[in-house]
Motif scaffolding. Sequence first.
Motif, PDB file in Angstrom:
ATOM      1  N   PHE A 239      22.586 -53.187 130.674  1.00  0.00           N
ATOM      2  CA  PHE A 239      23.667 -52.239 130.378  1.00  0.00           C
ATOM      3  C   PHE A 239      24.091 -51.419 131.598  1.00  0.00           C
ATOM      4  N   ALA A 240      23.113 -50.870 132.288  1.00  0.00           N
ATOM      5  CA  ALA A 240      23.440 -50.003 133.434  1.00  0.00           C
ATOM      6  C   ALA A 240      24.168 -50.789 134.518  1.00  0.00           C
TER       7      ALA A 240
ATOM      8  N   PHE B 299      12.194 -42.741 127.903  1.00  0.00           N
ATOM      9  CA  PHE B 299      12.065 -41.683 126.910  1.00  0.00           C
ATOM     10  C   PHE B 299      10.901 -41.950 125.974  1.00  0.00           C
TER      11      PHE B 299
ATOM     12  N   ARG C 249      27.776 -51.472 134.065  1.00  0.00           N
ATOM     13  CA  ARG C 249      28.692 -50.352 134.341  1.00  0.00           C
ATOM     14  C   ARG C 249      29.170 -50.399 135.794  1.00  0.00           C
TER      15      ARG C 249
ATOM     16  N   PRO D 122      24.072 -37.163 136.433  1.00  0.00           N
ATOM     17  CA  PRO D 122      22.812 -37.909 136.320  1.00  0.00           C
ATOM     18  C   PRO D 122      22.891 -39.308 136.931  1.00  0.00           C
ATOM     19  N   ALA D 123      23.961 -40.034 136.634  1.00  0.00           N
ATOM     20  CA  ALA D 123      24.036 -41.421 137.072  1.00  0.00           C
ATOM     21  C   ALA D 123      24.100 -41.536 138.594  1.00  0.00           C
TER      22      ALA D 123
ATOM     23  N   ARG E 257      17.468 -50.782 137.579  1.00  0.00           N
ATOM     24  CA  ARG E 257      18.451 -50.069 138.386  1.00  0.00           C
ATOM     25  C   ARG E 257      17.934 -49.759 139.772  1.00  0.00           C
TER      26      ARG E 257
ATOM     27  N   LEU F  74      20.000 -34.099 133.193  1.00  0.00           N
ATOM     28  CA  LEU F  74      20.422 -33.990 131.795  1.00  0.00           C
ATOM     29  C   LEU F  74      20.588 -32.537 131.383  1.00  0.00           C
ATOM     30  N   GLU F  75      19.971 -31.633 132.128  1.00  0.00           N
ATOM     31  CA  GLU F  75      20.205 -30.203 131.934  1.00  0.00           C
ATOM     32  C   GLU F  75      20.606 -29.633 133.294  1.00  0.00           C
TER      33      GLU F  75
ATOM     34  N   VAL G 165      18.217 -41.848 139.614  1.00  0.00           N
ATOM     35  CA  VAL G 165      16.959 -41.696 138.895  1.00  0.00           C
ATOM     36  C   VAL G 165      17.068 -42.492 137.601  1.00  0.00           C
TER      37      VAL G 165
ATOM     38  N   ALA H  43      16.431 -35.108 136.224  1.00  0.00           N
ATOM     39  CA  ALA H  43      17.315 -36.202 135.819  1.00  0.00           C
ATOM     40  C   ALA H  43      18.776 -35.775 135.819  1.00  0.00           C
TER      41      ALA H  43
ATOM     42  N   ARG I 101      14.379 -51.522 131.392  1.00  0.00           N
ATOM     43  CA  ARG I 101      15.735 -51.003 131.519  1.00  0.00           C
ATOM     44  C   ARG I 101      15.804 -49.992 132.664  1.00  0.00           C
TER      45      ARG I 101
ATOM     46  N   ARG J  58      13.966 -33.090 132.810  1.00  0.00           N
ATOM     47  CA  ARG J  58      15.380 -33.271 132.500  1.00  0.00           C
ATOM     48  C   ARG J  58      16.276 -32.584 133.527  1.00  0.00           C
TER      49      ARG J  58
END
Lengths: 275, 373
Positions: free
Chosen positions: B98-99, B81, B102, B72-73, B150, B52-53, B77, B50, B146, B47
Amino acid sequence: MLTRKARFFLYLGSLIIVIVSLFPFYWAVVSSLKSGSELFRTDFFPSTFAWKNYVQIFKEQPFGRNILNSLGVATGTVLICLSLAVSAAYALGRVHFKGRSLLLMTILSVSMFPQVAVLSGMFELIRSLGLYNNHFGLVFSYMVLTLPFTIWILTTFMRQLPKEIEEAAILDGASSATICFRIFLPLLWPALVTTGLLAFIAAWNEFLFALTFTVESKARTVPVAIALMTGASEYELPWGNIMAASVVVTVPLIVLVLIFQKRIVSGLTAGAVKG
Amino acid sequence: MGKVILSNVKKSFGRVEVLHDINLEIKKNEFTVFVGPSGCGKSTLLRLIAGLEDVTEGQILIDDMDVTMLRPAKRKVAMVFQSYALYPHMTVYENMSFALRRTKYPKEEIHRRVMDAAEVLQVTHLLDRQPKQLSGGQRQRVAIGRAIIRDPKVFLFDEPLSNLDASLRVKMRMRIAKLKEKLNTTMIYVTHDQVEAMTLADKIVVMNSGNIEQVGSPLELYHHPRNKFVAGFIGSPKMNFIKVSVTALKNDVVTLSLPHDRSLKLPVALPKTMQDMGPGSSAELGIRPEHLIVCDAASSLLTGCIQTVEHLGSELYVYVRIADDQNILVRVPGDKNFKVGDTLHLKALPSDCHLFHPKSTISFERFSSVSHG
Ligand SMILES: Nc1ncnc2c1ncn2[C@@H]1O[C@H](COP(=O)(O)OP(=O)(O)O)[C@@H](O)[C@H]1O
Ligand SMILES: [Mg+2]
């Protein structure tokens, strides 16, 4: 399996609860169908069906207008309240910031003030905003009543949504607004319906603010209109009319609850949303 | 594309430090597996990569660019999950696109990429369904789809197979192995299952309580575990550890005394930190169950009475009591006929023996580096 005896008592208990909770409404329906002096006799079943009361309430005062007012005010309250509450719940439920629980407690404590305590302050506020005798004033003041619990319930639901879905969206490049409104909002529908309905009922039934912040009978909402109904003379209370009006204004609530019944039930288990 | 460098990365939650000074280089297009027991910090490390942290200290570089502070985006990467984390209210097609929606990609391009990814993962026939109408394995494939849509520099997988049942897990494992050939992208894969690690990895990173214990190819870790933790974690069934004492240490040869007054000479290169070892010190001898050979009494190293026999069809797991408080597991071919109560004599090649320093509990340094034939 329940024994016969246990089942008997279960049904008996249920019956008592149903009677106790439905009797007042039943009594209102029965009374609304009586006319004149019949009203003062205790009949549990109507002997004649007098629709006169129902006709009268619409003739003698702008009751139709009052219903429309109530509908507008309650709907406006629900819409504004929900959109504010969803954003607030997103912040309170999903974003870590200092003083978050303090803020949440403050919001809850707001709902603990008795309505009378905020009444004069609210009156000044509404007058200075020029919203007196105006439905926007009512919608505005109803936020005090509906926002705290709406935010609380939605925050609870928001917290239960899986973190990984949010993280997947973050990695997919979604902004906070996208996550809140495109990902979470659709998952929160049941909770929205439940809280929205509660807010609607609160706004629909509200009396004190509605009485204080409106003057003309055309601007009144239903609870005030019913309370201020007068008979032929000052000393006569038109019970039949009041009962008829009460029945009329209860019907929309019942219809709403029936329409959203399934959603309400699933709202209670919305936390079980799994990826 | 996708070289990842972690330098002096530390992570604390509150006052608890869960990752201590992690240094690691992941080459591009390498399939790296973080493996270790539950709670050792694998997911946290993933994470951090990524985004996320946030790291508490240290730096993360992807393709020589410092991404430590990047959102992150923006890191290019993608992550799969454990719980799939599909958007429940969207169809498979919407989930996968979805990605890209955006971004400013043209519609046709998005459509083409969704169709391509769907074909690779064989979910084309599922595109109109919602996640709740899919089986576990199908959801897993959509989740991977998914991610690949990307076209990221680095794929991150956090225990992607642990929610699947055993047979499906083997199937998906093969699918991921194939995907790795096809995509040729850096992949970092977290698992607590050493079989997944061994079968998928180019490089395994063994972690334990917030530290990296050893980094190497699956066979390196199998043959040259650096310490007792790695030795015990890699390989199934687990390596046997036998308490021994050193009787002599001369000319890079250590003589060990085994139960039943037997002795074993092993060639060692004594590391500097192990200079305190000498006659009289105790140590642990590690031998894998598959490296124990049944032999006659005369040439045996270990002898004991059979306690339990487990039949697995192709092979037998035999538990032998070689000393009062010491049972070891031996793996023998399934056609052998051993019974509880029989006496078994065992030996092992010196090159299959590992020796571990006795004292420290976390980081048993490998005492010898045994030469292999
Ligand atoms: N958000 C968090 N807050 C506090 N502690 C955490 C958090 N995430 C993980 N930890 C702790 O960090 C350690 C490593 O967790 P994790 O990386 O999930 O382990 P693994 O994936 O190897 O099982 C655990 O002790 C866990 O309790
Ligand atoms: Mg984990």
